[in-house]
Design a protein around this motif. Structure first.
Motif, PDB file in Angstrom:
ATOM      1  N   ALA A   1       0.836  -1.205   0.000  1.00  0.00           N
ATOM      2  CA  ALA A   1       0.000   0.000   0.000  1.00  0.00           C
ATOM      3  C   ALA A   1       0.867   1.250   0.000  1.00  0.00           C
ATOM      4  O   ALA A   1       0.614   2.202  -0.744  1.00  0.00           O
TER       5      ALA A   1
ATOM      6  N   MET B   1       1.158   4.088  -2.970  1.00  0.00           N
ATOM      7  CA  MET B   1       0.964   5.506  -2.675  1.00  0.00           C
ATOM      8  C   MET B   1       2.113   6.323  -3.257  1.00  0.00           C
ATOM      9  O   MET B   1       1.908   7.319  -3.939  1.00  0.00           O
TER      10      MET B   1
ATOM     11  N   THR C   1      -5.868   4.817  -5.024  1.00  0.00           N
ATOM     12  CA  THR C   1      -7.054   4.217  -4.409  1.00  0.00           C
ATOM     13  C   THR C   1      -6.765   2.788  -3.949  1.00  0.00           C
ATOM     14  O   THR C   1      -7.187   2.372  -2.856  1.00  0.00           O
TER      15      THR C   1
ATOM     16  N   SER D   1      -3.982   1.689  -3.006  1.00  0.00           N
ATOM     17  CA  SER D   1      -3.168   1.827  -1.806  1.00  0.00           C
ATOM     18  C   SER D   1      -4.049   1.837  -0.557  1.00  0.00           C
ATOM     19  O   SER D   1      -3.810   1.115   0.415  1.00  0.00           O
ATOM     20  N   GLN D   2      -5.085   2.643  -0.590  1.00  0.00           N
ATOM     21  CA  GLN D   2      -6.007   2.711   0.545  1.00  0.00           C
ATOM     22  C   GLN D   2      -6.658   1.355   0.803  1.00  0.00           C
ATOM     23  O   GLN D   2      -6.770   0.902   1.940  1.00  0.00           O
ATOM     24  N   HIS D   3      -7.105   0.734  -0.298  1.00  0.00           N
ATOM     25  CA  HIS D   3      -7.822  -0.540  -0.166  1.00  0.00           C
ATOM     26  C   HIS D   3      -6.910  -1.617   0.443  1.00  0.00           C
ATOM     27  O   HIS D   3      -7.333  -2.374   1.335  1.00  0.00           O
TER      28      HIS D   3
ATOM     29  N   LEU E   1      -6.495  -1.039   4.173  1.00  0.00           N
ATOM     30  CA  LEU E   1      -7.692  -1.322   4.969  1.00  0.00           C
ATOM     31  C   LEU E   1      -8.023  -2.810   5.012  1.00  0.00           C
ATOM     32  O   LEU E   1      -8.760  -3.250   5.907  1.00  0.00           O
TER      33      LEU E   1
ATOM     34  N   SER F   1      -5.607  -0.770  11.356  1.00  0.00           N
ATOM     35  CA  SER F   1      -5.532  -0.487   9.920  1.00  0.00           C
ATOM     36  C   SER F   1      -6.252   0.825   9.613  1.00  0.00           C
ATOM     37  O   SER F   1      -5.817   1.587   8.741  1.00  0.00           O
TER      38      SER F   1
ATOM     39  N   ALA G   1      -4.562   4.029   7.868  1.00  0.00           N
ATOM     40  CA  ALA G   1      -5.144   4.685   6.690  1.00  0.00           C
ATOM     41  C   ALA G   1      -5.316   6.182   6.942  1.00  0.00           C
ATOM     42  O   ALA G   1      -5.058   7.007   6.059  1.00  0.00           O
ATOM     43  N   ARG G   2      -5.743   6.533   8.158  1.00  0.00           N
ATOM     44  CA  ARG G   2      -5.892   7.965   8.504  1.00  0.00           C
ATOM     45  C   ARG G   2      -4.539   8.663   8.401  1.00  0.00           C
ATOM     46  O   ARG G   2      -4.413   9.751   7.844  1.00  0.00           O
TER      47      ARG G   2
ATOM     48  N   ASN H   1      -3.536   9.085   4.773  1.00  0.00           N
ATOM     49  CA  ASN H   1      -4.316  10.149   4.134  1.00  0.00           C
ATOM     50  C   ASN H   1      -3.817  11.525   4.544  1.00  0.00           C
ATOM     51  O   ASN H   1      -3.700  12.438   3.727  1.00  0.00           O
TER      52      ASN H   1
ATOM     53  N   THR I   1       3.804   4.079   9.478  1.00  0.00           N
ATOM     54  CA  THR I   1       2.825   3.019   9.199  1.00  0.00           C
ATOM     55  C   THR I   1       3.280   1.725   9.840  1.00  0.00           C
ATOM     56  O   THR I   1       2.495   1.004  10.463  1.00  0.00           O
TER      57      THR I   1
END
Lengths: 58, 305
Positions: free
Chosen positions: B67, B71, B108, B110-112, B115, B124, B128-129, B132, B174
């Motif tokens: 992820a 990104m 997108t 990356s986010q998925h 999560l 997780s 993600a927060r 972002n 992370t």
């Protein structure tokens, strides 16, 4: 302080030579800045292309 | 850390196969990934390293690292589109609209991946927060970069903290967050120092390398060019005139050797290099102080090589 120090040294070649020979000490710089300065000056020494000596890994 | 790169690669390929369902999108997405895989996957490996160093043991970290790499890759593609450079890359040879679509898909994805990685939902979600927040900070930094209207070193430092340093910190944080539940501030601090040093190194390179993108020709305000503009003599005011667009490239393009001499004699390269090394040594000192076993500190330090 570092910027002013470098600008003064570059304007005075005598001071630069004294610094390289160890006759002149840098003041007003942090310990880390002095260490970094000494390492960059050591990298410059003996290099035919001084500008290349400025890279992180010599 | 053995096999780390291969496992991150596996997760990245699986992600593309699962979600880039239009054949052309998958083919070009894979081609962009192949280009990325020629590098060392530094950011993803930092994520895994920090996870393991702070006590993490699961295999879900490789998906999280994938992820992080997606990104970074997506932002690299978008940056190249915005700067109109690196045209020799896979994405540089695609039409810009396709390249942008791939970047949006990877951001997108990356986010998925983050999560759906095998971690408690709370962790997780927190990761993600954090990612972002760092991407949004990087977008702000990129805006300042694109406007190229910074006038001071303080503004330059703020820009690279938001952009380059922040993304490297995101990779490390992370990993620590997924291991401990906390984004450790000491990790953020040393990761930012390394990110700053790396950006300064790039900026020194980009005033010395005349063959590719050159920050002098492009009038980019970076640490070396800002120092140069503050250090030139009256006889050298033509440099300021060029940066202010009162002179054109054709007026100065034959003065390359003179520009190199002025950068040397003004102390531009000396100053920039000392600044870069100072941040690098800050990174070394801060890693040395963190509460980790020596073998983990060694590996963290080795990532900067």
């Amino acid at each position: 302080m570092l910027k002013e120090t470098v600008q003064k040294l570059m304007a005075d070649q005598g001071a630069m030579a004294q610094l390289e020979s160890g006759e002149l000490q840098l003041t007003g710089l942090s310990e880390t800045e002095q260490r970094a300065f000494a390492d960059v000056m050591n990298c410059r020494a003996g290099k035919s292309e001084p500008r290349m000596a400025m890279y992180w890994t010599a | 850390m053995d096999g780390c790169t291969g496992k991150i690669e596996q997760e990245m390929r699986a992600g593309l196969r699962a979600f880039f369902t239009v054949p052309y999108l998958l083919d070009q997405g894979m081609a962009c990934l192949e280009e990325k895989l020629r590098e060392a996957l530094l950011f993803g490996r930092l994520t895994v390293l920090h996870y393991r160093a702070f006590g993490g043991t699961g295999a879900g970290i490789y998906r999280a690292a994938a992820a992080v790499e997606f990104m970074i890759l997506s932002l690299d593609i978008i940056d190249d589109l915005q700067d109109k450079d690196n045209q020799e890359t896979v994405w540089g040879r695609l039409s810009p609209d396709i390249a942008l679509n791939i970047a949006l898909g990877m951001l997108t994805l990356s986010q998925h991946l983050l999560l759906t990685a095998d971690f408690p939902h709370e962790r997780s979600g927190s990761a993600a927060r954090l990612m972002n927040e760092q991407v949004l900070a990087a977008i702000n930094g990129q805006t300042v970069d694109l406007l190229n209207n910074i006038e001071s070193e303080e503004e330059y430092m703020e820009m690279i903290r938001l952009k380059s340093a922040g993304l490297l910190a995101a990779a490390c944080l992370t990993g620590t967050l997924l291991a401990t539940g906390e984004p450790l501030s000491e990790v953020r601090t040393y990761a930012e120092e390394l990110g700053i040093a790396a950006q300064m190194k790039n900026d020194i390179r980009d005033v010395l390398n005349w063959d590719n993108k050159n920050d002098f020709w492009n009038r980019k305000k970076t640490l070396p060019t800002l120092y140069l503009l503050q250090s030139i003599s009256d006889e050298q005011r033509w440099i300021a005139d060029y940066f202010a667009e009162r002179l054109q490239l054709a007026d100065v393009v034959n003065r390359k050797e003179e520009i190199e001499r002025i950068m040397e004699e003004s102390g531009t390269l000396l100053y920039s290099s000392v600044r870069m090394r100072t941040h690098y040594y800050n990174y070394l000192d801060l890693v040395g102080k963190i509460s980790l076993a020596p073998e983990w500190k060694e590996q963290i330090l080795a990532m900067a090589d």
